[in-house]
Design a protein around this motif. Structure first.
Motif, short mmCIF file in Angstrom:
data_model
loop_
_atom_site.label_atom_id
_atom_site.label_comp_id
_atom_site.label_asym_id
_atom_site.label_seq_id
_atom_site.Cartn_x
_atom_site.Cartn_y
_atom_site.Cartn_z
N GLY A 49 0.81 -1.21 0.00
CA GLY A 49 0.00 0.00 0.00
C GLY A 49 0.84 1.25 0.00
N LEU A 50 1.92 1.23 0.77
CA LEU A 50 2.82 2.38 0.82
C LEU A 50 3.52 2.58 -0.53
CD1 LEU A 50 3.48 4.34 3.14
CD2 LEU A 50 5.53 3.00 3.58
N PHE A 51 3.84 1.48 -1.20
CA PHE A 51 4.45 1.57 -2.53
C PHE A 51 3.52 2.29 -3.50
CE2 PHE A 51 4.44 -0.30 -6.80
CZ PHE A 51 5.69 0.10 -7.25
N LEU A 52 2.22 1.95 -3.47
CA LEU A 52 1.27 2.62 -4.36
C LEU A 52 1.16 4.10 -4.04
CD1 LEU A 52 -1.66 0.05 -4.73
CD2 LEU A 52 0.11 0.64 -6.40
N VAL A 53 1.24 4.44 -2.76
CA VAL A 53 1.19 5.86 -2.38
C VAL A 53 2.39 6.61 -2.96
CG1 VAL A 53 1.33 7.46 -0.43
CG2 VAL A 53 -0.15 5.46 -0.29
N LEU A 54 3.56 5.98 -2.92
CA LEU A 54 4.79 6.65 -3.34
C LEU A 54 5.06 6.55 -4.84
CD1 LEU A 54 7.10 5.49 -0.40
CD2 LEU A 54 6.15 7.77 -0.76
N PHE A 55 4.31 5.67 -5.52
CA PHE A 55 4.53 5.48 -6.95
C PHE A 55 3.84 6.60 -7.74
CE2 PHE A 55 3.69 3.57 -11.15
CZ PHE A 55 4.97 3.18 -11.49
N PHE A 83 5.64 14.63 -13.88
CA PHE A 83 6.58 14.99 -14.94
C PHE A 83 6.21 16.29 -15.65
CE2 PHE A 83 7.10 10.36 -14.57
CZ PHE A 83 8.48 10.26 -14.47
N ARG A 84 4.98 16.74 -15.49
CA ARG A 84 4.56 17.96 -16.20
C ARG A 84 5.00 19.23 -15.48
NH1 ARG A 84 -1.02 18.65 -16.67
NH2 ARG A 84 -1.34 17.45 -14.77
N ASP A 85 5.39 19.10 -14.22
CA ASP A 85 5.79 20.28 -13.44
C ASP A 85 7.31 20.27 -13.27
OD1 ASP A 85 6.14 22.36 -11.73
OD2 ASP A 85 4.88 21.56 -10.11
N PRO A 86 8.01 21.20 -13.91
CA PRO A 86 9.48 21.22 -13.79
C PRO A 86 9.96 21.54 -12.38
CG PRO A 86 8.69 23.18 -14.93
CD PRO A 86 7.52 22.28 -14.78
N ASN A 87 9.08 22.12 -11.56
CA ASN A 87 9.45 22.47 -10.19
C ASN A 87 9.01 21.42 -9.17
OD1 ASN A 87 10.55 25.03 -10.97
ND2 ASN A 87 8.45 25.82 -11.14
N TYR A 88 8.49 20.31 -9.67
CA TYR A 88 8.01 19.27 -8.76
C TYR A 88 9.17 18.66 -7.97
CZ TYR A 88 5.67 15.04 -7.09
OH TYR A 88 5.15 14.04 -6.29
N TYR A 101 9.96 15.56 -5.59
CA TYR A 101 9.47 14.29 -5.06
C TYR A 101 9.72 14.19 -3.56
CZ TYR A 101 8.57 9.27 -4.81
OH TYR A 101 8.05 8.04 -4.49
N LEU A 102 10.85 14.74 -3.12
CA LEU A 102 11.17 14.71 -1.70
C LEU A 102 10.17 15.51 -0.88
CD1 LEU A 102 13.12 13.99 0.63
CD2 LEU A 102 14.39 16.08 0.08
N LEU A 146 8.14 13.45 2.01
CA LEU A 146 7.98 14.12 3.30
C LEU A 146 6.53 14.36 3.67
CD1 LEU A 146 10.95 16.66 3.21
CD2 LEU A 146 10.85 14.38 4.24
N THR A 147 5.62 14.10 2.73
CA THR A 147 4.19 14.26 3.02
C THR A 147 3.43 12.97 2.69
OG1 THR A 147 3.82 15.21 0.82
CG2 THR A 147 4.23 16.75 2.63
N VAL A 148 4.09 11.84 2.87
CA VAL A 148 3.49 10.57 2.50
C VAL A 148 2.25 10.30 3.33
CG1 VAL A 148 4.96 9.27 4.12
CG2 VAL A 148 3.95 8.12 2.13
N ARG A 149 1.23 9.78 2.67
CA ARG A 149 0.02 9.38 3.39
C ARG A 149 0.24 7.99 3.97
NH1 ARG A 149 -5.60 7.27 0.74
NH2 ARG A 149 -6.77 7.03 2.69
#
Length: 394
Positions: free
Chosen positions: A104-110, A114-119, A121-122, A127-130
């Motif tokens: 379940g955690l893998f699906l949350v983090l997967f 890619f459309r936001d150049p300022n995105y 992931y960290l 840092l805000t993982v559900r």
């Protein structure tokens, strides 16, 4: 050709499995994937959405039905491992629960935008993982239910089921809590303002739950406190399995399932004005309602497959039902890929909907057609796994 296809599927059904249970599991996971993957969330027919708060829709019954079936599987699983000590069974159960939680955690983090150049992931994902989710709740509920089953008999399981619901109600209704401004609340069952939301807000953190903008407290529909009645839902499945494992005649078992299911639904609806049916809070009335409907459908499936011997109709459901976790994972990964891949200034999934399904079928029908197409393509993949005996066991 269709008839032969169904016969081939039934011929490959794994041994020592209950046909009706696999078919019901297949229906539940099929419905879950269907409602989770519309072409556009702006255009979804109301029955395919969750209730906004109090009340229920058919979609609200899907996840608890799956939990009931998790509970049903426990007595059948233990029946084949009677020689193992309880400590070993608990160890195996803990490993399985941990695997479910990590999946379940893998699906949350997967996910990556890619459309936001300022995105980042960290910052925006790690840092805000559900912390909560469907598989996470299944894992936790499964282990707690296994613990209860191993150390209590039928009477104890009934007491645990009713006691967890009663404890949850008493905590929600009578334990006071305060917001950051010093206001004290008690006995509320409102969106973002109830004891369960307060607990999620302060323990899980407002940046690690599903409803992050809820006020005054961010909360998660698979949160901490509502896990108690979710365990009760799973225990109802344990009791259903015990009924089916008994030496009573099938006709008697069906009568019990139908009568208990109807009674549970009637009591839930009768109590709804005083104790609302609410899936996000997993209220005791919701436990009654969802378990009641699951008992009715299970009884119908048993009547069709065992009493009337009508079995060919179950074939498509078996393809999903015997491999439900794999189906959920693959569908989850595919849906996220469709939401990540950029095409023509939008995502691949949205581009497919707007360029193919919406022009052909319209807004709502196009959104539904997209979900059905996603399901049909998933069926092809799962059929390939089924025919080769590839069953993913956690």
């Amino acid at each position: 050709m269709l008839l032969r296809h169904c016969q081939q599927i039934l011929a490959k059904q794994p041994a020592n499995r209950m046909l009706a249970l696999d078919a019901l599991r297949g229906l539940a996971i099929l419905a879950m994937i269907l409602v989770n993957n519309p072409g556009s969330w702006q255009y979804v027919y109301p029955p395919l959405l969750h209730a906004e708060w109090h009340g229920w829709t058919p979609t609200d019954l899907i996840f608890p039905a799956f939990l009931v079936m998790v509970g049903m599987a426990i007595p059948y699983s233990l029946a084949g491992r009677q020689m193992l000590p309880k400590a070993e069974l608990l160890r195996q159960g803990a490993i399985r629960a941990l695997k479910l939680y990590l999946l379940g955690l893998f699906l949350v983090l997967f996910y990556y935008n890619f459309r936001d150049p300022n995105y980042s992931y960290l910052q925006q994902k790690l840092l805000t993982v559900r912390w909560s989710g469907v598989l996470q709740r299944i894992g936790i509920v499964y282990f707690c239910t296994l613990l209860i089953v191993l150390y209590s008999g039928t009477r104890g399981r009934v007491l645990w089921l009713s006691g967890l619901c009663l404890l949850y109600f008493l905590l929600m209704q009578f334990v006071p809590y305060r917001d950051n401004y010093g206001h004290t609340f008690v006995g509320l069952w409102e969106h973002g303002n109830n004891l369960a939301a307060w607990l999620d807000h302060h323990v899980l953190g407002p940046n690690h739950v599903f409803f992050r903008s809820a006020t005054p407290f961010a909360f998660d529909p698979e949160g901490i406190l509502s896990t108690l009645p979710a365990i009760a839902s799973c225990l109802s499945g344990v009791l259903m399995a015990q009924l089916l494992q008994s030496k009573a005649e099938l006709a008697f078992k069906l009568r019990v399932l139908f009568l208990a299911g109807l009674a549970a639904i009637w009591v839930a609806e009768l109590a709804h004005p005083a104790l609302p049916i609410n899936k996000m809070l997993w209220t005791p009335t919701f436990v009654l309602l969802s378990s009641g409907f699951t008992a009715l459908i299970l009884g119908l499936f048993l009547w069709l497959t065992e009493m009337k011997r009508y079995r060919l109709w179950t074939a498509p459901l078996l393809v999903f039902g015997v491999n439900a976790i794999l189906f959920f994972m693959l569908a989850g990964v595919a849906a996220r890929v469709l939401s990540m891949v950029p095409v023509a200034g939008t995502t691949l999934g949205n581009w497919l909907y707007r360029s193919a399904f919406q022009p052909l079928f319209g807004d709502y029908n196009g959104s539904l057609a997209y979900a059905i197409c996603f399901l049909l393509l998933s069926y092809i993949g799962m059929l390939y796994c089924y025919r080769r005996g590839w069953i993913f066991k956690v």
